[in-house]
Write an enzyme that holds these catalytic residues in place. Structure first.
Site, PDB file in Angstrom:
ATOM      1  N   ARG A 195       0.832  -1.202   0.000  1.00  0.00           N
ATOM      2  CA  ARG A 195       0.000   0.000   0.000  1.00  0.00           C
ATOM      3  C   ARG A 195       0.869   1.255   0.000  1.00  0.00           C
ATOM      4  O   ARG A 195       1.926   1.296   0.629  1.00  0.00           O
ATOM      5  CB  ARG A 195      -0.970  -0.021   1.176  1.00  0.00           C
ATOM      6  CG  ARG A 195      -1.976  -1.155   1.063  1.00  0.00           C
ATOM      7  CD  ARG A 195      -2.921  -1.211   2.238  1.00  0.00           C
ATOM      8  NE  ARG A 195      -3.812  -0.053   2.272  1.00  0.00           N
ATOM      9  CZ  ARG A 195      -4.741   0.115   3.208  1.00  0.00           C
ATOM     10  NH1 ARG A 195      -4.904  -0.792   4.163  1.00  0.00           N
ATOM     11  NH2 ARG A 195      -5.506   1.189   3.203  1.00  0.00           N
ATOM     12  N   SER A 247      -4.510   8.509  -0.518  1.00  0.00           N
ATOM     13  CA  SER A 247      -5.349   8.233   0.644  1.00  0.00           C
ATOM     14  C   SER A 247      -5.447   9.479   1.507  1.00  0.00           C
ATOM     15  O   SER A 247      -4.455  10.196   1.700  1.00  0.00           O
ATOM     16  CB  SER A 247      -4.772   7.082   1.478  1.00  0.00           C
ATOM     17  OG  SER A 247      -5.469   6.952   2.705  1.00  0.00           O
ATOM     18  N   ASP A 255     -15.393   4.089   1.037  1.00  0.00           N
ATOM     19  CA  ASP A 255     -15.589   2.796   1.696  1.00  0.00           C
ATOM     20  C   ASP A 255     -17.012   2.270   1.549  1.00  0.00           C
ATOM     21  O   ASP A 255     -17.271   1.101   1.838  1.00  0.00           O
ATOM     22  CB  ASP A 255     -15.229   2.893   3.177  1.00  0.00           C
ATOM     23  CG  ASP A 255     -13.737   2.863   3.415  1.00  0.00           C
ATOM     24  OD1 ASP A 255     -12.986   2.513   2.487  1.00  0.00           O
ATOM     25  OD2 ASP A 255     -13.304   3.193   4.540  1.00  0.00           O
ATOM     26  N   LYS A 307     -11.128  -7.448  11.396  1.00  0.00           N
ATOM     27  CA  LYS A 307     -10.410  -6.188  11.219  1.00  0.00           C
ATOM     28  C   LYS A 307     -11.195  -5.013  11.780  1.00  0.00           C
ATOM     29  O   LYS A 307     -10.613  -4.094  12.366  1.00  0.00           O
ATOM     30  CB  LYS A 307     -10.105  -5.972   9.737  1.00  0.00           C
ATOM     31  CG  LYS A 307      -9.339  -4.701   9.427  1.00  0.00           C
ATOM     32  CD  LYS A 307      -8.992  -4.635   7.956  1.00  0.00           C
ATOM     33  CE  LYS A 307      -8.381  -3.291   7.593  1.00  0.00           C
ATOM     34  NZ  LYS A 307      -7.084  -3.053   8.258  1.00  0.00           N
TER      35      LYS A 307
END
Length: 433
Positions: free
Chosen positions: A132, A178, A321, A416
């Site tokens: 990432r 991000s 999301d 998670k």
């Protein structure tokens, strides 16, 4: 780091219209922001309604390495934590990497705080976290005076950080991959020697998450705010311990509120309404656009199914999301749906756009995969009894559990952010024997 897949689980629609009040766990995003700020503050904070999950445990484990005592109560949903009154000043077992696992918030926030600390530390994460992006964040922290040495690929985990007092001044960023980059720099700037001005040359994805960081920092006594539409000003100020209540997780709530929209009935999520500081709480407006009835008050949200969902053209730039939840709603809708401006999803726990397209096609949808979105033409009836791959991605597992009669592979990935998710579905009769 080896991940052994968990046994598959079979899901199905609820046996009848749902009528329930359902409470998701605390917000992951708010929990990890509050934990790191409590660690930097002077005094003892009590954080209530915290999420107990893989991501928050990674943050707590790192904070414990800084020698900061914390206690867990109420099934780990209440955390008391005595802060350092500034950046971390010690690190237990410094030759052992701080493991951020798969937590993007922990990876980016801890990297920034360590860059502003008088320590040398190693940071590492899961194989996916090593892929990432970190480059823009690392460059900005290096420009501020920190030394960061990558130990494998350039600008990716793992790396060694030698921190310092950051100099402040102007930080100019092209559009980052991000919003966590910006939130991390805000946290670092709160520890700098001088005020910092973060100039976002091309804006930011998921801007509400940046707003969340600014609001939470101010709650702990910090001074940070938008100077204009694309500039954030952070003036270092002492952070103060406090009692802080975490909102229910709006991202997790999206799956619960989607159930009546898809299958009929009514679901109320208490303590999550129009007062929420989470951008994903606005997803109820997407449900309304697609045909559900929404009653939203300051302190709760209720969604009632109307028996019909219609396709919609959605710009989810501020709530990327929510893309997977919207994609599964589109599977059940009449007519084409389009989702745009979510290219940031290429770099999450999975490439969520590619993964969603693959799994939607298994269910009979025709899907066009765009660089930053999806175009979905639903089938007349979703294909039954297929096996859905989750790609070690909690949001894939939770969203696709609402797709109909099917098998979810490796459902334990939901630990998670929502460890009890499938227990909630079981209570609603949605887990097949």
């Amino acid at each position: 780091m080896f991940h052994a897949p968990s046994p598959s689980i079979r899901v199905r629609p609820p046996p009848g219209p749902v009528d329930a009040e359902l409470s998701p766990p605390g917000s992951k995003s708010l929990t990890n922001r509050a934990l790191i700020l409590a660690a930097l503050a002077t005094g003892r904070s009590t954080l209530r309604g915290c999420l107990d999950s893989d991501d928050t445990r990674a943050m707590l484990a790192a904070i414990a390495r800084f020698g900061l005592a914390h206690e867990l109560h109420n099934n780990a949903t209440t955390v008391t934590l005595t802060g350092n009154g500034g950046p971390p000043s010690q690190l237990a077992d410094p030759t052992r990497p701080i493991d951020v696992a798969t937590a993007g918030t922990a990876a980016r926030f801890l990297t920034a705080v360590l860059a502003a600390s008088p320590l040398t530390a190693l940071v590492d994460g899961s194989p996916r976290m090593r892929e990432r992006p970190m480059e823009g964040l690392l460059r900005a922290l290096r420009d501020q005076g920190a030394q960061i040495r990558c130990l494998a690929a350039d600008d990716l985990l793992p790396f060694e950080i030698s921190g310092t007092r950051l100099r402040g001044g102007e930080i100019r960023l092209p559009r980052p991959p991000s919003s966590q980059f910006i939130s991390a720099l805000i946290l670092a700037a709160a520890l700098a020697d001088a005020p910092t001005h973060i100039v976002l040359e091309q804006g930011t994805p998921a801007r509400p998450y940046v707003d969340m960081t600014l609001a939470t920092l101010r709650d702990f006594g910090g001074d940070a705010r938008w100077h204009d539409h694309n500039t954030i000003t952070i003036t270092p100020a002492p952070l103060r311990a406090r009692d802080y209540t975490i909102e229910p997780d709006a991202s997790a709530a999206s799956y619960l509120l989607a159930i009546p929209a898809i299958f009929g009935g009514r679901v109320t999520v208490p303590a999550l309404g129009s007062r929420s500081i989470q951008g994903d709480a606005e997803f109820c407006q997407v449900l309304a656009r697609m045909g559900a009835a929404v009653d939203r008050a300051p302190d709760h949200t209720t969604v009632t199914g109307t028996g019909r969902l219609d396709g919609a053209i959605l710009d989810l730039a501020d709530m990327p999301d929510m893309t997977l939840t919207a994609a599964v709603l589109a599977l059940h809708a009449r007519g084409r749906s389009e989702i745009h401006n979510v290219e940031v999803l290429r770099h999450h726990e999975s490439d969520r756009l590619a993964a969603a397209a693959t799994e939607l096609r298994k269910l009979g949808a025709a899907v066009q995969e765009l660089p930053g979105g999806l175009i979905i033409d639903p089938p007349l009836t979703p294909t039954r009894d297929v096996a859905i791959d989750t790609y070690l991605d909690h949001r894939m597992a939770m969203a696709f559990s609402l797709a109909g009669h099917l098998e979810i592979r490796d459902p334990a990935c939901v630990t998670k952010t929502f460890p009890r998710y499938f227990d909630v579905l079981r209570q609603l009769g949605m887990i097949a024997a």
